[in-house]
Write an enzyme that holds these catalytic residues in place. Structure first.
Site, PDB file in Angstrom:
ATOM      1  N   LEU A   1      12.435 -38.543 -40.631  1.00 31.29           N
ATOM      2  CA  LEU A   1      13.624 -38.913 -40.528  1.00 31.29           C
ATOM      3  C   LEU A   1      14.562 -38.010 -39.612  1.00 31.29           C
ATOM      4  O   LEU A   1      14.059 -36.658 -39.547  1.00 31.29           O
ATOM      5  CB  LEU A   1      14.385 -38.713 -41.829  1.00 31.29           C
ATOM      6  CG  LEU A   1      15.580 -39.393 -42.103  1.00 31.29           C
ATOM      7  CD1 LEU A   1      15.724 -40.820 -41.664  1.00 31.29           C
ATOM      8  CD2 LEU A   1      16.182 -39.036 -43.372  1.00 31.29           C
ATOM      9  N   ILE A   2      15.179 -38.472 -38.714  1.00 35.82           N
ATOM     10  CA  ILE A   2      15.884 -37.660 -37.806  1.00 35.82           C
ATOM     11  C   ILE A   2      16.901 -37.031 -38.168  1.00 35.82           C
ATOM     12  O   ILE A   2      18.076 -37.608 -38.898  1.00 35.82           O
ATOM     13  CB  ILE A   2      16.027 -38.387 -36.390  1.00 35.82           C
ATOM     14  CG1 ILE A   2      15.082 -39.352 -35.818  1.00 35.82           C
ATOM     15  CG2 ILE A   2      16.923 -37.667 -35.334  1.00 35.82           C
ATOM     16  CD1 ILE A   2      14.110 -38.218 -35.089  1.00 35.82           C
TER      17      ILE A   2
ATOM     18  N   ASN B   1       1.128 -45.880 -28.221  1.00 40.08           N
ATOM     19  CA  ASN B   1       2.267 -46.098 -27.453  1.00 40.08           C
ATOM     20  C   ASN B   1       2.788 -45.118 -26.668  1.00 40.08           C
ATOM     21  O   ASN B   1       3.127 -45.315 -25.470  1.00 40.08           O
ATOM     22  CB  ASN B   1       3.498 -46.421 -28.610  1.00 40.08           C
ATOM     23  CG  ASN B   1       3.390 -47.874 -29.240  1.00 40.08           C
ATOM     24  OD1 ASN B   1       3.588 -48.648 -28.906  1.00 40.08           O
ATOM     25  ND2 ASN B   1       2.786 -47.937 -30.305  1.00 40.08           N
TER      26      ASN B   1
ATOM     27  N   HIS C   1       9.415 -50.154 -34.560  1.00 42.54           N
ATOM     28  CA  HIS C   1       8.894 -50.237 -35.935  1.00 42.54           C
ATOM     29  C   HIS C   1       7.935 -51.447 -36.000  1.00 42.54           C
ATOM     30  O   HIS C   1       8.384 -52.417 -35.147  1.00 42.54           O
ATOM     31  CB  HIS C   1      10.186 -50.757 -36.925  1.00 42.54           C
ATOM     32  CG  HIS C   1       9.715 -50.788 -38.424  1.00 42.54           C
ATOM     33  ND1 HIS C   1       9.663 -49.605 -39.204  1.00 42.54           N
ATOM     34  CD2 HIS C   1       9.503 -51.731 -39.248  1.00 42.54           C
ATOM     35  CE1 HIS C   1       9.066 -49.970 -40.316  1.00 42.54           C
ATOM     36  NE2 HIS C   1       9.298 -51.267 -40.266  1.00 42.54           N
TER      37      HIS C   1
ATOM     38  N   GLY D   1      -0.860 -41.946 -30.619  1.00 40.31           N
ATOM     39  CA  GLY D   1      -0.039 -41.891 -29.662  1.00 40.31           C
ATOM     40  C   GLY D   1      -0.509 -42.885 -28.420  1.00 40.31           C
ATOM     41  O   GLY D   1      -0.132 -42.776 -27.409  1.00 40.31           O
TER      42      GLY D   1
ATOM     43  N   GLU E   1       3.453 -53.893 -29.142  1.00 38.17           N
ATOM     44  CA  GLU E   1       4.070 -52.889 -29.077  1.00 38.17           C
ATOM     45  C   GLU E   1       3.805 -52.211 -27.482  1.00 38.17           C
ATOM     46  O   GLU E   1       4.794 -52.036 -26.784  1.00 38.17           O
ATOM     47  CB  GLU E   1       3.874 -51.704 -30.082  1.00 38.17           C
ATOM     48  CG  GLU E   1       4.269 -51.965 -31.314  1.00 38.17           C
ATOM     49  CD  GLU E   1       4.267 -50.885 -32.441  1.00 38.17           C
ATOM     50  OE1 GLU E   1       3.489 -49.947 -32.125  1.00 38.17           O
ATOM     51  OE2 GLU E   1       4.419 -51.022 -33.565  1.00 38.17           O
TER      52      GLU E   1
HETATM   53  C1  GAR Z   1       2.900 -47.916 -34.319  1.00 35.11           C
HETATM   54  O1  GAR Z   1       2.598 -49.120 -34.807  1.00 35.11           O
HETATM   55  C2  GAR Z   1       4.389 -47.687 -34.591  1.00 35.11           C
HETATM   56  O2  GAR Z   1       5.211 -48.925 -34.644  1.00 35.11           O
HETATM   57  C3  GAR Z   1       4.586 -47.078 -36.067  1.00 35.11           C
HETATM   58  O3  GAR Z   1       3.379 -46.063 -35.955  1.00 35.11           O
HETATM   59  C4  GAR Z   1       2.362 -46.706 -34.897  1.00 35.11           C
HETATM   60  C5  GAR Z   1       1.980 -45.489 -34.235  1.00 35.11           C
HETATM   61  O4  GAR Z   1       0.984 -45.914 -33.506  1.00 35.11           O
HETATM   62  N1  GAR Z   1       5.618 -46.402 -36.310  1.00 35.11           N
HETATM   63  C6  GAR Z   1       6.148 -46.525 -37.523  1.00 35.11           C
HETATM   64  O5  GAR Z   1       5.294 -47.175 -38.559  1.00 35.11           O
HETATM   65  C7  GAR Z   1       7.531 -46.000 -37.917  1.00 35.11           C
HETATM   66  N2  GAR Z   1       8.214 -46.338 -39.051  1.00 35.11           N
HETATM   67  P1  GAR Z   1       0.703 -44.918 -31.781  1.00 35.11           P
HETATM   68  O6  GAR Z   1       0.308 -43.331 -32.543  1.00 35.11           O
HETATM   69  O7  GAR Z   1      -0.928 -45.304 -31.682  1.00 35.11           O
HETATM   70  O8  GAR Z   1       1.467 -45.133 -30.890  1.00 35.11           O
END
Ligand code: GAR
Length: 191
Positions: free
Chosen positions: A87-88, A14, A104, A12, A174
């Protein structure tokens, strides 16, 4: 006030950046954090901001309308996926047309699709000896990573970057962009 629901499955980081950024905007809020993972770090992070969290299981997500109903009851205007690995379901996609985005950790359409998430993405990028990677923010449709692209940002890679180094560079991008792009999209919603 625009109300945003955030879905995440893992750490989490992001989500935390998004919550901190949106908290400064009086016109929107992160109303709810939802996760499929009772152990997800995002739960603790959401609590720091006083945001309620909901944990749900696979069965209720795919076989009931429970989540759709919660989002309706909470009058959610926009959904953001931040490291959400499921998947949603179609009915949820239809509930938020052009009102649900995902991030992504690669430059789609490369390195997307089922099984391409987290470290798998960065390992594939490394194996292909790519000179650059980056992030893609896209609307969500019924397929993994195939909705219309809203935003991309790139970082250059050197031979010295291993998959972990690539992941760090991408995560930094991100954190830098996702909160800002999300805020921009939500601010453009009609009243
Ligand atoms: C992020 O890098 C996001 O882009 C990726 O998971 C990570 C989550 O990090 N998402 C995917 O791969 C979706 N296909 P976080 O939990 O520290 O935000």
């Amino acid at each position: 006030m625009k109300r945003i629901a955030l879905f995440a499955s893992g750490s989490g980081s992001n989500a935390e950046k998004i919550c901190a950024h949106i908290a400064k905007n009086p016109e929107m809020e992160i109303t709810l954090v939802l996760t499929n993972n009772p152990e997800a770090g995002v739960i603790k992070r959401a609590r720091k901001f006083g945001i309620p969290t909901i944990v749900f299981d696979k069965k209720s997500f795919y076989e009931t309308q429970k989540i759709q109903q919660i989002l309706k009851n909470e009058a959610i205007d926009f959904v953001v996926l931040a490291g959400f690995m499921m998947l949603i379901p179609e009915s949820l996609v239809k509930q938020f047309p052009k009102r649900m985005v995902n991030i992504h950790p690669a430059l789609l359409p490369k390195y997307g699709g089922k099984g391409m998430y987290g470290h798998f993405v960065h390992e594939a990028v490394k194996a292909a000896a790519e000179k650059e990677s980056g992030i893609t923010i896209h609307y969500v449709n019924e397929q993994y990573d195939e909705g219309d692209i809203v935003f991309q940002a790139k970082c250059s890679l050197s031979e010295k970057d291993d998959a972990i180094g690539i992941a760090q560079k991408v995560l930094e991008l991100e954190h830098q962009h996702y909160p800002v792009v999300l805020q921009e999209l939500v601010s453009q919603l009609p009243d």
